[in-house]
Design a protein around this motif. Sequence first.
Motif, mmCIF file in Angstrom:
data_model
loop_
_atom_site.group_PDB
_atom_site.id
_atom_site.type_symbol
_atom_site.label_atom_id
_atom_site.label_comp_id
_atom_site.label_asym_id
_atom_site.label_seq_id
_atom_site.Cartn_x
_atom_site.Cartn_y
_atom_site.Cartn_z
ATOM 1 N N GLY A 145 -1.715 -7.482 2.503
ATOM 2 C CA GLY A 145 -1.624 -6.174 3.138
ATOM 3 C C GLY A 145 -0.554 -5.337 2.456
ATOM 4 O O GLY A 145 0.351 -5.871 1.807
ATOM 5 N N GLY A 146 -0.673 -4.034 2.582
ATOM 6 C CA GLY A 146 0.376 -3.148 2.101
ATOM 7 C C GLY A 146 0.479 -3.004 0.598
ATOM 8 O O GLY A 146 1.516 -2.608 0.081
ATOM 9 N N VAL A 147 -0.597 -3.317 -0.135
ATOM 10 C CA VAL A 147 -0.525 -3.228 -1.595
ATOM 11 C C VAL A 147 -1.123 -1.928 -2.151
ATOM 12 O O VAL A 147 -1.061 -1.677 -3.354
ATOM 13 N N GLY A 148 -1.716 -1.114 -1.255
ATOM 14 C CA GLY A 148 -2.266 0.159 -1.722
ATOM 15 C C GLY A 148 -3.782 0.228 -1.741
ATOM 16 O O GLY A 148 -4.355 1.119 -2.382
ATOM 17 N N LYS A 149 -4.453 -0.677 -1.033
ATOM 18 C CA LYS A 149 -5.920 -0.619 -0.980
ATOM 19 C C LYS A 149 -6.405 0.696 -0.370
ATOM 20 O O LYS A 149 -7.216 1.414 -0.958
ATOM 21 N N THR A 150 -5.914 0.982 0.833
ATOM 22 C CA THR A 150 -6.398 2.164 1.539
ATOM 23 C C THR A 150 -5.999 3.445 0.807
ATOM 24 O O THR A 150 -6.809 4.374 0.652
ATOM 25 N N THR A 151 -4.771 3.480 0.336
ATOM 26 C CA THR A 151 -4.279 4.644 -0.403
ATOM 27 C C THR A 151 -5.133 4.887 -1.650
ATOM 28 O O THR A 151 -5.493 6.033 -1.964
ATOM 29 N N MET A 210 2.396 1.652 -6.622
ATOM 30 C CA MET A 210 3.803 1.764 -6.197
ATOM 31 C C MET A 210 4.757 1.376 -7.314
ATOM 32 O O MET A 210 5.752 0.689 -7.103
ATOM 33 N N ILE A 230 -0.139 3.720 -10.924
ATOM 34 C CA ILE A 230 0.144 4.640 -9.814
ATOM 35 C C ILE A 230 1.632 4.535 -9.454
ATOM 36 O O ILE A 230 2.092 3.474 -9.033
ATOM 37 N N PRO A 231 2.377 5.616 -9.629
ATOM 38 C CA PRO A 231 3.820 5.550 -9.346
ATOM 39 C C PRO A 231 4.098 5.536 -7.841
ATOM 40 O O PRO A 231 3.282 6.010 -7.047
ATOM 41 N N ARG A 232 5.232 4.971 -7.479
ATOM 42 C CA ARG A 232 5.694 5.146 -6.104
ATOM 43 C C ARG A 232 6.068 6.618 -5.951
ATOM 44 O O ARG A 232 6.816 7.163 -6.753
ATOM 45 N N ASN A 233 5.512 7.276 -4.951
ATOM 46 C CA ASN A 233 5.674 8.713 -4.820
ATOM 47 C C ASN A 233 5.601 9.063 -3.335
ATOM 48 O O ASN A 233 4.614 8.760 -2.667
ATOM 49 N N VAL A 265 2.567 10.657 -1.738
ATOM 50 C CA VAL A 265 1.416 9.772 -1.490
ATOM 51 C C VAL A 265 1.511 9.167 -0.093
ATOM 52 O O VAL A 265 0.522 9.098 0.637
ATOM 53 N N SER A 266 2.727 8.763 0.291
ATOM 54 C CA SER A 266 2.865 8.111 1.599
ATOM 55 C C SER A 266 2.889 9.116 2.744
ATOM 56 O O SER A 266 2.570 8.776 3.879
HETATM 57 P P1 ADP Z 1 -3.162 -1.617 2.142
HETATM 58 O O1 ADP Z 1 -4.363 -0.813 2.460
HETATM 59 O O2 ADP Z 1 -3.345 -2.511 0.953
HETATM 60 O O3 ADP Z 1 -2.641 -2.363 3.323
HETATM 61 P P2 ADP Z 1 -1.819 0.949 1.993
HETATM 62 O O4 ADP Z 1 -2.659 1.747 1.062
HETATM 63 O O5 ADP Z 1 -1.989 1.186 3.442
HETATM 64 O O6 ADP Z 1 -1.995 -0.615 1.685
HETATM 65 O O7 ADP Z 1 -0.308 1.164 1.570
HETATM 66 C C1 ADP Z 1 0.757 0.513 2.254
HETATM 67 C C2 ADP Z 1 1.897 1.503 2.464
HETATM 68 O O8 ADP Z 1 2.415 1.908 1.214
HETATM 69 C C3 ADP Z 1 1.457 2.765 3.176
HETATM 70 O O9 ADP Z 1 2.476 3.161 4.042
HETATM 71 C C4 ADP Z 1 1.288 3.767 2.049
HETATM 72 O O10 ADP Z 1 1.514 5.097 2.462
HETATM 73 C C5 ADP Z 1 2.347 3.316 1.076
HETATM 74 N N1 ADP Z 1 1.970 3.624 -0.317
HETATM 75 C C6 ADP Z 1 0.851 3.250 -0.952
HETATM 76 N N2 ADP Z 1 0.837 3.701 -2.222
HETATM 77 C C7 ADP Z 1 1.987 4.399 -2.390
HETATM 78 C C8 ADP Z 1 2.571 5.113 -3.484
HETATM 79 N N3 ADP Z 1 1.953 5.213 -4.672
HETATM 80 N N4 ADP Z 1 3.770 5.702 -3.274
HETATM 81 C C9 ADP Z 1 4.400 5.601 -2.084
HETATM 82 N N5 ADP Z 1 3.919 4.956 -1.030
HETATM 83 C C10 ADP Z 1 2.724 4.352 -1.163
#
Ligand code: ADP
Length: 269
Positions: free
Chosen positions: A20-26, A196, A224-227, A230-231
Amino acid sequence: MTDPFRASGPKIIAVANQKGGVGKTTTTINLGAALCELGQKVLVVDLDPQGNASTGLGIEPEDRELTTYELLLDEASLDDVILKTSTDNLFLVPATVDLSSADIELIANEKRSFLLHDALRQPAMTAKNFDVILIDCPPSLNLLTVNAMVASHSVLVPLQSEFFALEGLSQLMLTIREVRQSANPSLRIEGVVLTMYDARNNLSQHVEADARANLGDLVFDTVIPRNVRVSEAPSYALPVLSYDSGSKGAKAYRDLAAELIRKNEKRAA
Ligand code: ADP
Ligand code: MG
């Protein structure tokens, strides 16, 4: 312009990683929006009971009457489950917590691994003319994720630039291999995208070097940079591409979409 995705129905991509939390949904939301900017018609299927993709695309829980759950069980028509979003050409099948019971409820169903496959290939799909379908997977390798892999042409793996990132990949690769050996022999790995990423952080650079050394061409050039934009974007119910079009995050997802199309064109040639 050539159209790498339209040759035989929509290109279906599962966005998966059991962490979880690796950026799938984003990645699902923003890659989807970026593909739309490039002229593609995109459907996001929210396959996570947490429904984060649905929220991030502005569909409130009370507006999720018919969802991925009904789509899987063939209890609703495509017209009923596919919703418009605020982004042109970006559509969504929403999810609610209902989906969390599917895993158990479907155990006795003989076709349990093929439900999404069949739902996305029903005849009514053709007229929808989607170019790409992105499936936002839950953070596990359960029956829902297997459904996504069975339904898909390829798997896109977001990899968070942090310690132990690569360790979890072997389990994911094992599941992909199992799906290939059983239900979906042609399942490919679309690529691994580093998310991130913090260029000032040695750890990010280490993870990138490690990933490129171990996975080679599978790793997208685009990182994809941490930005912070995006969050922030999901709380405004927008892809970062509309929330802050000029942000680094928006630019990176545009680059990722262009790279994805380029790679698919090359493969098709
Ligand atoms: P997953 O779907 O894999 O659980 P998310 O896409 O929900 O992961 O991302 C987890 C958290 O990290 C969220 O709070 C999201 O806003 C944040 N996040 C994702 N990508 C970035 C990014 N490039 N920069 C900053 N925050 C990010
Ligand atoms: Mg998610």
